[in-house]
Design an enzyme around this catalytic site. Structure first.
Site, PDB file in Angstrom:
ATOM      1  N   ILE A  14     -29.257-119.973 -84.736  1.00 22.13           N
ATOM      2  CA  ILE A  14     -27.805-119.757 -84.713  1.00 22.13           C
ATOM      3  C   ILE A  14     -27.182-119.999 -83.330  1.00 22.13           C
ATOM      4  O   ILE A  14     -25.968-119.978 -83.201  1.00 22.13           O
ATOM      5  CB  ILE A  14     -27.423-118.356 -85.251  1.00 22.13           C
ATOM      6  N   SER A  58     -23.611-102.905 -86.177  1.00 16.57           N
ATOM      7  CA  SER A  58     -24.421-101.747 -85.791  1.00 16.57           C
ATOM      8  C   SER A  58     -23.501-100.588 -85.439  1.00 16.57           C
ATOM      9  O   SER A  58     -22.349-100.817 -85.021  1.00 16.57           O
ATOM     10  CB  SER A  58     -25.246-102.141 -84.558  1.00 16.57           C
ATOM     11  N   ALA A  89     -24.903-105.038 -73.397  1.00 17.05           N
ATOM     12  CA  ALA A  89     -24.593-106.344 -74.001  1.00 17.05           C
ATOM     13  C   ALA A  89     -24.652-106.251 -75.521  1.00 17.05           C
ATOM     14  O   ALA A  89     -23.850-106.861 -76.233  1.00 17.05           O
ATOM     15  CB  ALA A  89     -25.583-107.388 -73.499  1.00 17.05           C
ATOM     16  N   TYR A  90     -25.617-105.481 -76.028  1.00 15.10           N
ATOM     17  CA  TYR A  90     -25.763-105.346 -77.486  1.00 15.10           C
ATOM     18  C   TYR A  90     -24.488-104.754 -78.076  1.00 15.10           C
ATOM     19  O   TYR A  90     -23.951-105.263 -79.061  1.00 15.10           O
ATOM     20  CB  TYR A  90     -26.972-104.473 -77.803  1.00 15.10           C
ATOM     21  N   VAL A 147     -21.474-104.712 -76.712  1.00 17.19           N
ATOM     22  CA  VAL A 147     -20.358-105.671 -76.561  1.00 17.19           C
ATOM     23  C   VAL A 147     -20.436-106.722 -77.677  1.00 17.19           C
ATOM     24  O   VAL A 147     -19.429-107.068 -78.301  1.00 17.19           O
ATOM     25  CB  VAL A 147     -20.386-106.358 -75.171  1.00 17.19           C
ATOM     26  N   LYS A 156     -21.735-106.499 -80.659  1.00 15.64           N
ATOM     27  CA  LYS A 156     -21.436-106.007 -82.013  1.00 15.64           C
ATOM     28  C   LYS A 156     -19.986-105.531 -82.140  1.00 15.64           C
ATOM     29  O   LYS A 156     -19.377-105.685 -83.202  1.00 15.64           O
ATOM     30  CB  LYS A 156     -22.414-104.884 -82.391  1.00 15.64           C
ATOM     31  N   ARG A 165     -36.621 -99.167 -89.202  1.00 18.43           N
ATOM     32  CA  ARG A 165     -37.969 -99.454 -88.667  1.00 18.43           C
ATOM     33  C   ARG A 165     -38.320-100.942 -88.820  1.00 18.43           C
ATOM     34  O   ARG A 165     -39.055-101.332 -89.736  1.00 18.43           O
ATOM     35  CB  ARG A 165     -39.002 -98.583 -89.386  1.00 18.43           C
ATOM     36  N   THR A 166     -37.734-101.742 -87.935  1.00 19.41           N
ATOM     37  CA  THR A 166     -38.098-103.162 -87.838  1.00 19.41           C
ATOM     38  C   THR A 166     -38.625-103.371 -86.425  1.00 19.41           C
ATOM     39  O   THR A 166     -38.687-102.428 -85.634  1.00 19.41           O
ATOM     40  CB  THR A 166     -36.850-104.041 -88.039  1.00 19.41           C
TER      41      THR A 166
HETATM   42  P1  NDP Z   1     -35.755-108.054 -86.070  1.00 14.83           P
HETATM   43  O1  NDP Z   1     -35.944-108.170 -84.602  1.00 14.83           O
HETATM   44  O2  NDP Z   1     -36.822-107.476 -86.906  1.00 14.83           O
HETATM   45  O3  NDP Z   1     -35.355-109.471 -86.694  1.00 14.83           O
HETATM   46  C1  NDP Z   1     -34.390-110.265 -86.078  1.00 14.83           C
HETATM   47  C2  NDP Z   1     -34.317-111.580 -86.808  1.00 14.83           C
HETATM   48  O4  NDP Z   1     -33.305-112.387 -86.177  1.00 14.83           O
HETATM   49  C3  NDP Z   1     -35.625-112.378 -86.740  1.00 14.83           C
HETATM   50  O5  NDP Z   1     -35.803-113.070 -87.939  1.00 14.83           O
HETATM   51  C4  NDP Z   1     -35.356-113.344 -85.600  1.00 14.83           C
HETATM   52  O6  NDP Z   1     -36.119-114.532 -85.669  1.00 14.83           O
HETATM   53  C5  NDP Z   1     -33.886-113.640 -85.890  1.00 14.83           C
HETATM   54  N1  NDP Z   1     -33.231-114.319 -84.785  1.00 14.83           N
HETATM   55  C6  NDP Z   1     -33.085-113.914 -83.507  1.00 14.83           C
HETATM   56  N2  NDP Z   1     -32.433-114.846 -82.799  1.00 14.83           N
HETATM   57  C7  NDP Z   1     -32.161-115.871 -83.656  1.00 14.83           C
HETATM   58  C8  NDP Z   1     -31.517-117.133 -83.522  1.00 14.83           C
HETATM   59  N3  NDP Z   1     -31.043-117.562 -82.357  1.00 14.83           N
HETATM   60  N4  NDP Z   1     -31.404-117.909 -84.626  1.00 14.83           N
HETATM   61  C9  NDP Z   1     -31.889-117.494 -85.809  1.00 14.83           C
HETATM   62  N5  NDP Z   1     -32.539-116.334 -85.982  1.00 14.83           N
HETATM   63  C10 NDP Z   1     -32.670-115.537 -84.917  1.00 14.83           C
HETATM   64  O7  NDP Z   1     -34.405-107.216 -86.200  1.00 14.83           O
HETATM   65  P2  NDP Z   1     -33.756-106.446 -87.451  1.00 14.83           P
HETATM   66  O8  NDP Z   1     -34.227-106.991 -88.720  1.00 14.83           O
HETATM   67  O9  NDP Z   1     -33.855-105.025 -87.168  1.00 14.83           O
HETATM   68  O10 NDP Z   1     -32.234-106.843 -87.193  1.00 14.83           O
HETATM   69  C11 NDP Z   1     -31.457-107.625 -88.094  1.00 14.83           C
HETATM   70  C12 NDP Z   1     -30.000-107.381 -87.769  1.00 14.83           C
HETATM   71  O11 NDP Z   1     -29.709-105.986 -87.953  1.00 14.83           O
HETATM   72  C13 NDP Z   1     -29.634-107.691 -86.314  1.00 14.83           C
HETATM   73  O12 NDP Z   1     -28.376-108.319 -86.278  1.00 14.83           O
HETATM   74  C14 NDP Z   1     -29.566-106.315 -85.673  1.00 14.83           C
HETATM   75  O13 NDP Z   1     -28.696-106.298 -84.563  1.00 14.83           O
HETATM   76  C15 NDP Z   1     -29.037-105.479 -86.821  1.00 14.83           C
HETATM   77  N6  NDP Z   1     -29.302-104.050 -86.696  1.00 14.83           N
HETATM   78  C16 NDP Z   1     -30.586-103.557 -86.673  1.00 14.83           C
HETATM   79  C17 NDP Z   1     -30.806-102.197 -86.553  1.00 14.83           C
HETATM   80  C18 NDP Z   1     -32.164-101.606 -86.547  1.00 14.83           C
HETATM   81  O14 NDP Z   1     -32.276-100.370 -86.337  1.00 14.83           O
HETATM   82  N7  NDP Z   1     -33.222-102.361 -86.789  1.00 14.83           N
HETATM   83  C19 NDP Z   1     -29.679-101.259 -86.408  1.00 14.83           C
HETATM   84  C20 NDP Z   1     -28.383-101.869 -86.467  1.00 14.83           C
HETATM   85  C21 NDP Z   1     -28.214-103.215 -86.601  1.00 14.83           C
HETATM   86  P3  NDP Z   1     -37.572-114.663 -84.914  1.00 14.83           P
HETATM   87  O15 NDP Z   1     -38.595-114.059 -85.845  1.00 14.83           O
HETATM   88  O16 NDP Z   1     -37.723-116.122 -84.732  1.00 14.83           O
HETATM   89  O17 NDP Z   1     -37.468-113.901 -83.615  1.00 14.83           O
END
Ligand code: NDP
Length: 281
Positions: free
Chosen positions: A82, A154, A204-205, A207, A209, A239-240
């Protein structure tokens, strides 16, 4: 390589159930090779969506598709980084060959940066805000009247994370794209100058969101004449890899919050949701 992964047609498709592929709702999920994006894809598929699963790493993405839909047909794949304009353009170019339209776009891909590292902070803004915005703009032509865009935001994107002077500027109901971009650029400048914290900027996170939530409101205003619904969602602390093992929610529960925002009844748009309920921004 791309075209090899474009289509996987199931031997027993929805035609057998009395619907055609073109009747079926379709969704595209970013960052869907793991975490919330993968689980959201699983849950959307269970709700009858055909899912275009995307990932920046093609090997991880195709492995996820194989695991999710070994028979093929329900889940299609396309690479998508992205933050890479060429990658975004390639999806937009190839999409018509994959699905007849996009009923739902889930901007899930994201990274986290909570510390003072400037490069990591700038990358977080480039991914979570600019990347999600650019993907959305490129794919909007495929989203029909009544379609939806969901921004995975978030609780750390709440306005209260900002300094008092900054809050009304983001919350301005007539905020334009240009004004939002200059706010984000003001943060990047403050970051470079080393005075972001004293100027009231959070991590930054946060900002990224808060900016994504502001963009949700702008886009919902722009698109409401066409009936396109645009909402932000907080999945909770999950829990990711990003949330860590100590987080309070399972990935299933977190993704459910995303799916509820993607299937809200009625014409709700421009809101911020958790678990299907509107929450204050
Ligand atoms: P993970 O770190 O488990 O997964 C993040 C995903 O985003 C991975 O598939 C990663 O790919 C992908 N990604 C990162 N950068 C890019 C890019 N430039 N282009 C395409 N894909 C990309 O995070 P989560 O599943 O926890 O997070 C998913 C969303 O939820 C995020 O937007 C996060 O901010 C939001 N969120 C999460 C929370 C949490 O507690 N987990 C809480 C609130 C919001 P790759 O495997 O290649 O790194």
């Amino acid at each position: 390589m791309r075209s090899r992964n474009l289509k996987c047609i199931a031997p027993l498709g929805p035609e057998a159930m009395g619907t055609t592929e073109s009747d079926r709702p379709t969704a595209l999920v970013t960052g869907a090779n793991r975490g919330l994006g993968l689980e959201t894809s699983i849950q959307l598929r269970a709700k009858g969506f055909r899912v275009v699963l995307t990932s920046r790493d093609e090997k991880k993405g195709t492995a996820a598709v194989r695991g999710l839909d070994p028979g093929g047909g329900d889940v299609l794949y396309h690479p998508l980084d992205i933050t890479d304009r060429a990658s975004i353009s390639a999806v937009a170019k190839d999409l018509p060959a994959l699905v007849p339209r996009l009923d739902l776009l889930v901007n899930n891909a994201g990274i986290g940066s909570w510390g003072a590292d400037r490069r990591a902070s700038a990358r977080t803004i480039a991914t979570n805000y600019f990347g999600s915005r650019d993907v959305t703009d490129a794919l909007l032509p495929f989203i029909p009247n009544g379609g939806r865009v969901v921004m995975v935001s978030s609780g750390l994107g709440e306005l209260s994370t900002m300094g008092r002077d900054l809050r009304p500027r983001f919350a301005d109901p007539s905020l334009t794209r240009a004004a939002l971009d200059s706010l984000v650029n003001a943060y990047l400048t403050a970051l470079e100058n080393g005075d972001a914290k004293s100027a009231g900027w959070p991590s930054a996170y946060s900002v990224s969101k808060v900016s994504l939530n502001a963009f949700t409101r702008i886009l919902s205003r722009e698109r409401s004449p066409r009936g396109v619904r645009v909402n932000s969602v907080c999945p909770g602390w999950v829990r990711t890899d990003m949330g860590g093992l100590g987080a309070s929610r399972s990935v299933e529960v977190g993704a459910r919050s995303i799916v509820l925002a993607a299937t809200l009844p009625g014409d709700a748009t421009g809101g911020f949701y958790r678990d299907g309920k509107k929450i204050p921004w």
